[in-house]
Write a protein that holds these residues in place. Structure first.
Motif, mmCIF file in Angstrom:
data_model
loop_
_atom_site.group_PDB
_atom_site.id
_atom_site.type_symbol
_atom_site.label_atom_id
_atom_site.label_comp_id
_atom_site.label_asym_id
_atom_site.label_seq_id
_atom_site.Cartn_x
_atom_site.Cartn_y
_atom_site.Cartn_z
ATOM 1 N N ALA A 196 0.853 -1.180 0.000
ATOM 2 C CA ALA A 196 0.000 0.000 0.000
ATOM 3 C C ALA A 196 0.891 1.232 0.000
ATOM 4 C CB ALA A 196 -0.907 0.005 1.216
ATOM 5 N N LYS B 63 -8.277 -7.346 -0.328
ATOM 6 C CA LYS B 63 -8.038 -5.970 -0.764
ATOM 7 C C LYS B 63 -8.929 -4.961 -0.027
ATOM 8 C CE LYS B 63 -6.933 -3.111 -4.652
ATOM 9 N NZ LYS B 63 -6.872 -2.840 -6.072
ATOM 10 N N GLU C 206 -7.557 -1.952 2.266
ATOM 11 C CA GLU C 206 -7.882 -0.540 2.024
ATOM 12 C C GLU C 206 -8.433 0.123 3.273
ATOM 13 O OE1 GLU C 206 -8.637 -0.423 -2.805
ATOM 14 O OE2 GLU C 206 -10.359 -0.564 -1.423
ATOM 15 N N THR D 298 -6.517 3.094 5.204
ATOM 16 C CA THR D 298 -7.202 4.376 5.359
ATOM 17 C C THR D 298 -7.234 4.782 6.828
ATOM 18 O OG1 THR D 298 -8.590 3.856 3.467
ATOM 19 C CG2 THR D 298 -9.345 5.634 4.897
ATOM 20 N N ILE E 176 -4.462 7.184 -0.946
ATOM 21 C CA ILE E 176 -3.866 5.851 -0.794
ATOM 22 C C ILE E 176 -3.998 5.070 -2.083
ATOM 23 C CG2 ILE E 176 -4.444 5.800 1.668
ATOM 24 C CD1 ILE E 176 -6.488 3.611 0.968
ATOM 25 N N LYS E 177 -3.106 4.119 -2.238
ATOM 26 C CA LYS E 177 -3.151 3.199 -3.379
ATOM 27 C C LYS E 177 -2.767 1.827 -2.845
ATOM 28 C CE LYS E 177 -0.068 3.088 -6.801
ATOM 29 N NZ LYS E 177 0.885 3.714 -7.749
ATOM 30 N N VAL E 178 -3.630 0.841 -3.045
ATOM 31 C CA VAL E 178 -3.335 -0.521 -2.584
ATOM 32 C C VAL E 178 -3.197 -1.413 -3.811
ATOM 33 C CG1 VAL E 178 -4.184 -2.496 -1.268
ATOM 34 C CG2 VAL E 178 -4.624 -0.190 -0.442
#
Lengths: 80, 80
Positions: free
Chosen positions: A3, A52, A56, A60, A77-79
């Motif tokens: 992440a 996933k 997330e 977060t 954010i980017k997972v």
């Protein structure tokens, strides 16, 4: 799973560090720059047992409560 | 045009700051984290007169010579 959390100052908050970098780059002769803002970047290694959506949600929660000061900062954010 | 530069420590370099964040998060009860690494993140506002290849070349030059210490850090750029 990995992440990524990107934390930056809110647009309405002055960024003296970014201004200093911008000024230095101009003095060094780099053209075509209208502004620089600096932020922080975190890379989180997540246990592979998380799904996933779980990942997330957890990221977060971590980003909003620990990695970010919500008064002056915002995050993305980017997972993956 | 906006450019984003992500600077992180090379994998082979110890990241005590990331380790500290990881330890703190574990003590606070966040599960499922195997590791944290911290980096820097720069947002560059570019003059709209630059073409995308020009912008990419300029940002790569700035990132590799000014924003990054090539001995211990590596970077990724994104221009959009």
């Amino acid at each position: 799973m990995k992440a990524y959390v990107y934390v930056s100052l809110k647009k309405s908050v002055l960024d003296p560090q970014g201004k200093t970098i911008h000024g230095a780059l101009q003095k060094m002769g780099y053209k075509g720059l209208d502004g620089v803002r600096q932020g922080k970047y975190f890379e989180l290694d997540l246990a592979s047992s998380l799904t996933k959506p779980e990942a997330e949600a957890e990221v977060t929660r971590i980003a909003s409560t620990v990695l970010t000061n919500p008064v002056i900062e915002e995050f993305q954010i980017k997972v993956e």
